[in-house]
Structures are given as structure tokens and as C-alpha cells.
Design a protein around this motif. Structure first.
Motif, PDB file in Angstrom:
ATOM      1  N   PRO A  31      21.534  54.655  51.694  1.00 53.45           N
ATOM      2  CA  PRO A  31      21.229  53.226  51.775  1.00 53.45           C
ATOM      3  C   PRO A  31      22.311  52.397  51.105  1.00 53.45           C
ATOM      4  N   LEU A  32      22.630  51.275  51.707  1.00 53.00           N
ATOM      5  CA  LEU A  32      23.641  50.374  51.168  1.00 53.00           C
ATOM      6  C   LEU A  32      23.176  49.791  49.843  1.00 53.00           C
ATOM      7  N   ASP A  33      24.045  49.799  48.856  1.00 48.02           N
ATOM      8  CA  ASP A  33      23.797  49.143  47.585  1.00 48.02           C
ATOM      9  C   ASP A  33      24.592  47.836  47.586  1.00 48.02           C
ATOM     10  N   LEU A  34      23.893  46.714  47.787  1.00 50.61           N
ATOM     11  CA  LEU A  34      24.577  45.422  47.868  1.00 50.61           C
ATOM     12  C   LEU A  34      25.334  45.102  46.582  1.00 50.61           C
ATOM     13  N   GLY A  35      24.723  45.393  45.455  1.00 48.58           N
ATOM     14  CA  GLY A  35      25.350  45.068  44.185  1.00 48.58           C
ATOM     15  C   GLY A  35      26.653  45.809  43.976  1.00 48.58           C
ATOM     16  N   LEU A  36      26.645  47.124  44.232  1.00 45.48           N
ATOM     17  CA  LEU A  36      27.861  47.914  44.069  1.00 45.48           C
ATOM     18  C   LEU A  36      28.936  47.492  45.049  1.00 45.48           C
ATOM     19  N   THR A  37      28.550  47.231  46.277  1.00 42.24           N
ATOM     20  CA  THR A  37      29.518  46.930  47.327  1.00 42.24           C
ATOM     21  C   THR A  37      30.153  45.562  47.146  1.00 42.24           C
ATOM     22  N   LEU A  38      29.350  44.563  46.827  1.00 39.93           N
ATOM     23  CA  LEU A  38      29.853  43.193  46.744  1.00 39.93           C
ATOM     24  C   LEU A  38      30.187  42.761  45.321  1.00 39.93           C
ATOM     25  N   GLY A  39      29.824  43.581  44.334  1.00 38.19           N
ATOM     26  CA  GLY A  39      30.078  43.221  42.939  1.00 38.19           C
ATOM     27  C   GLY A  39      31.514  42.833  42.622  1.00 38.19           C
ATOM     28  N   PRO A  40      32.541  43.515  43.185  1.00 31.94           N
ATOM     29  CA  PRO A  40      33.921  43.133  42.866  1.00 31.94           C
ATOM     30  C   PRO A  40      34.299  41.716  43.288  1.00 31.94           C
ATOM     31  N   LEU A  41      33.495  41.102  44.149  1.00 38.37           N
ATOM     32  CA  LEU A  41      33.805  39.737  44.595  1.00 38.37           C
ATOM     33  C   LEU A  41      33.290  38.681  43.623  1.00 38.37           C
ATOM     34  N   ARG A  42      32.489  39.081  42.678  1.00 36.62           N
ATOM     35  CA  ARG A  42      31.892  38.144  41.727  1.00 36.62           C
ATOM     36  C   ARG A  42      32.805  37.973  40.514  1.00 36.62           C
ATOM     37  N   ARG A  43      33.184  36.721  40.243  1.00 33.59           N
ATOM     38  CA  ARG A  43      34.076  36.437  39.120  1.00 33.59           C
ATOM     39  C   ARG A  43      33.254  35.894  37.959  1.00 33.59           C
ATOM     40  N   GLY A  44      32.547  36.793  37.304  1.00 32.99           N
ATOM     41  CA  GLY A  44      31.734  36.421  36.161  1.00 32.99           C
ATOM     42  C   GLY A  44      30.322  36.055  36.551  1.00 32.99           C
ATOM     43  N   PRO A  45      29.399  36.046  35.584  1.00 32.04           N
ATOM     44  CA  PRO A  45      27.979  35.812  35.878  1.00 32.04           C
ATOM     45  C   PRO A  45      27.673  34.412  36.394  1.00 32.04           C
ATOM     46  N   ALA A  46      28.557  33.434  36.142  1.00 29.57           N
ATOM     47  CA  ALA A  46      28.300  32.064  36.591  1.00 29.57           C
ATOM     48  C   ALA A  46      29.248  31.638  37.710  1.00 29.57           C
ATOM     49  N   ASP A  47      29.798  32.605  38.442  1.00 28.29           N
ATOM     50  CA  ASP A  47      30.698  32.297  39.555  1.00 28.29           C
ATOM     51  C   ASP A  47      29.999  31.365  40.536  1.00 28.29           C
ATOM     52  N   PRO A  48      30.537  30.155  40.768  1.00 27.49           N
ATOM     53  CA  PRO A  48      29.859  29.216  41.672  1.00 27.49           C
ATOM     54  C   PRO A  48      29.921  29.610  43.139  1.00 27.49           C
ATOM     55  N   THR A  49      30.719  30.624  43.488  1.00 27.75           N
ATOM     56  CA  THR A  49      30.791  31.060  44.881  1.00 27.75           C
ATOM     57  C   THR A  49      29.919  32.272  45.161  1.00 27.75           C
ATOM     58  N   PHE A  50      29.183  32.758  44.144  1.00 29.49           N
ATOM     59  CA  PHE A  50      28.459  34.030  44.280  1.00 29.49           C
ATOM     60  C   PHE A  50      27.168  33.950  43.487  1.00 29.49           C
ATOM     61  N   ARG A  51      26.056  34.314  44.122  1.00 29.87           N
ATOM     62  CA  ARG A  51      24.777  34.350  43.428  1.00 29.87           C
ATOM     63  C   ARG A  51      23.972  35.563  43.901  1.00 29.87           C
ATOM     64  N   VAL A  52      23.190  36.098  42.979  1.00 29.00           N
ATOM     65  CA  VAL A  52      22.191  37.118  43.320  1.00 29.00           C
ATOM     66  C   VAL A  52      20.836  36.548  42.944  1.00 29.00           C
TER      67      VAL A  52
END
Length: 323
Positions: A31-52
Motif C-alpha cells: 500500500p502507498l504511504d502518502l507521508g513517506l512518498t510526499l514528505g520530501p516535498l514539505r519544507r518544514g511543518p508550516a510550509d504554506p504549500t503543503f498540508r496534511v
């Protein structure tokens, strides 16, 4: 891929299909792990271009060749799904399979060390993402040059919020999401605003030079990784570290290893050989058995959590804003 964004319909849901690899979770794949796969695109916990969001969905705001867009990615009954809004919605939906690793081939990876094998078994949902967008990874990578991650994340957050635009979409788009500025806007940021964002003249000048030829750099997303890195490194201020960090994300490059990093050689040396003094050359020797998959191997080693004990204090964050 089923489903399209068709104006004036404000949203489209698409089951993500296609690519080199079957949809993760189907045909016996993990099964795809969204967090592992897309995590490198997140620039810090408050990245305004990325939310979980609490339901596990990943939201991304991107500036595509067609314009700004927002995409929501989730997994339902083991199948990835996507919804997108804005002028870039079609582009985001078309590229969602690659974003989720459909062009990645994890079966090509053969663990050669016990630590790597154990992590590989625990992290079978990992896929290497391919965004198809160069500038959205290049600019934050330049901001990360020679500073702490927290400093770079703050600079990215401040600049995107001030000069970007709110992410398009319905009221369900998480608060505070922004699309990064377009290339022309990056070139017009005043020197004092770079200063307020704690970005020195060398890094800001590199970003401006890159933004002036953004169209040519975006072409690198369709090149093979070595040629793509060569294209990026034509820009003064972009070296092997920055080009690797960018192409890993934009091109989904499984073999592009980051060299010139302050910590990575020591981490890999410690994990594979018990040697925290490993340099770039020795790191590449240790990763040689993974030729063709060295970036994936490095990611798995980082995910293992095995790092050398700290001997020196953390790097002190710099602050030029008071100067």
C-alpha cells in the motif's frame, strides 16, 4: 487516468492510475504511504504549500505550466484518489500518478545491508515522487544552502506568504495555503525584503538568476537526471548539492545522491560501516552496491533512524535581519 477537470466544474475526483508501476496496493504491491512518498516535498511543518489534514489527506499548492492549482491526495480502500482546483487542475491531475510514484520501480532495489533490508521491509509503502516541476524544488533548495533547516523553512514561509497567492479551491482548502510566486515576481523582490526574510545576497542572487531563465530550467524535468543536473549547474550559485536535492524531487531520480552535505556522509558511514568521519568519496564507495538506486538507499538509511551520537553543539542559526 480516469477523470478530468472540466470548467466550469469546480472540482474533479480521479482514481490515480497508470505509470511504470501498478497502482500501489494493487497487484500485490505494498500500500502507498502518502507521508513517506510526499514528505520530501514539505519544507518544514508550516510550509504554506503543503498540508496534511487529520483524515490523512495531503494537500499541495503548486504553480504549474497552466497556472496555480491545488491538489488533494488521499487513499480510499487502498486506491489513491486526487481532487484538484484552479487553472492548473488539469495538469496536476495528469501528473498525479508520477507524483505518487507510478513511474518509480521499487522492485529494482536490492538491499545489500541488514539495516537497509530491515528498513526496506518496514517502509514498503515508500515511492520516489516525481513532481515534474523544477522551480518549486530549486528555490527552497537554494534557501537551504549553508544555513539550518529551520532558518531556510522560515525564509521560504515568509517569502511565499508575502509574494505568492492564496491556493485556489473551495472552503475545505486548509487555511494559510499559498501558491509560490511566479518567476517574474521572484526577480522583483526588493533587496530589503530578502534581508527581512534572512536570505543573504548570495542566495537571493542565485534565485533571481534562476528565475530569469525559469522556462529553460523547467525543461530539465523532462531530461534524464545527469543532463538535468548539468542544466541547473549552469547557473552560478547552483552546485552539485542543490542540483541533486532538486532533481531528486522534480525528476524522481533514484540514483542521484546528494554530495556536499554537512551530515549525510557521516550518517551513511555510521549506518553502513560504523564510521562517522566518512566523507563524500567514502560515502559513494559505500553506496556503490546500490548503483542505479543510490538515492533510494540513502533515503532508507535516513529512515532507519540510525545516526551517530552527537559530539558537537548544533549549528547556531544565523540572523542577518538585525544588520
Amino acid at each position: 487516468m480516469a477523470g478530468r477537470f472540466t470548467p466550469p466544474t469546480p472540482t474533479t475526483r480521479s482514481t490515480v492510475r497508470g505509470g511504470h508501476t501498478p497502482v500501489p496496493g494493487q497487484d500485490g504491491t505494498a500500500p502507498l504511504d502518502l507521508g513517506l512518498t510526499l514528505g520530501p516535498l514539505r519544507r518544514g511543518p508550516a510550509d504554506p504549500t503543503f498540508r496534511v489534514t487529520p483524515d490523512g489527506s495531503v494537500w499541495r499548492a503548486s504553480r504549474t505550466p497552466d497556472g496555480p492549482g491545488t491538489i488533494r491526495l488521499t487513499v480510499r480502500d487502498g486506491r489513491p484518489e486526487a481532487e484538484a482546483w484552479g487553472a492548473g487542475a488539469n495538469w496536476l491531475l495528469d501528473n498525479a500518478p508520477a507524483l505518487l510514484g507510478a513511474e518509480d520501480d521499487p522492485t529494482a532495489f536490492v538491499p545489500r545491508h541488514k539495516l537497509v533490508l530491515a528498513t526496506h521491509r518496514r517502509r514498503q509503502g515508500l515511492r520516489l515522487t516525481r513532481t515534474g516541476l523544477v522551480m518549486e524544488s530549486l528555490i527552497p533548495s537554494v534557501l537551504e544552502q549553508k544555513v539550518t533547516a529551520d532558518e531556510a523553512y522560515r525564509s521560504w514561509r515568509l517569502l511565499v506568504r508575502k509574494y505568492g497567492e492564496p491556493a485556489p479551491g473551495p472552503a475545505t482548502v486548509p487555511d494559510g495555503m499559498y501558491v509560490m510566486p511566479d518567476a517574474r515576481t521572484w526577480t522583483q523582490i526588493p533587496s530589503w525584503e530578502w534581508h527581512r526574510a534572512n536570505v543573504d545576497g548570495k542566495r537571493s542572487a542565485t534565485i533571481v538568476r534562476a528565475a530569469r531563465v525559469a522556462a529553460r530550467l523547467e525543461e530539465a524535468a523532462r531530461m534524464d537526471p545527469p543532463a538535468a543536473r548539468k542544466r541547473l549547474e549552469l547557473i552560478p550559485g547552483i552546485g552539485p548539492w542543490t542540483s541533486a536535492e532538486t532533481i531528486q524531487r522534480s525528476n524522481g531520480a533514484p540514483d542521484e545522491v546528494t554530495t556536499g552535505d554537512l551530515h549525510l556522509p557521516g550518517i551513511i558511514g555510521w549506518a553502513l560501516a560504523g564510521d562517522r568521519t566518512t566523507d563524500d568519496e567514502a560515502m559513494l564507495d559505500l553506496l556503490a552496491p546500490y548503483a542505479g538506486q543510490r538515492h533510494r538507499a540513502a533515503r532508507l538509511i535516513l529512515l532507519s533512524g540510525r545516526v551517530p551520537p552527537r559530539r558537537a553543539p548544533r549549528m547556531t542559526p544565523g540572523d542577518i535581519t538585525a544588520l
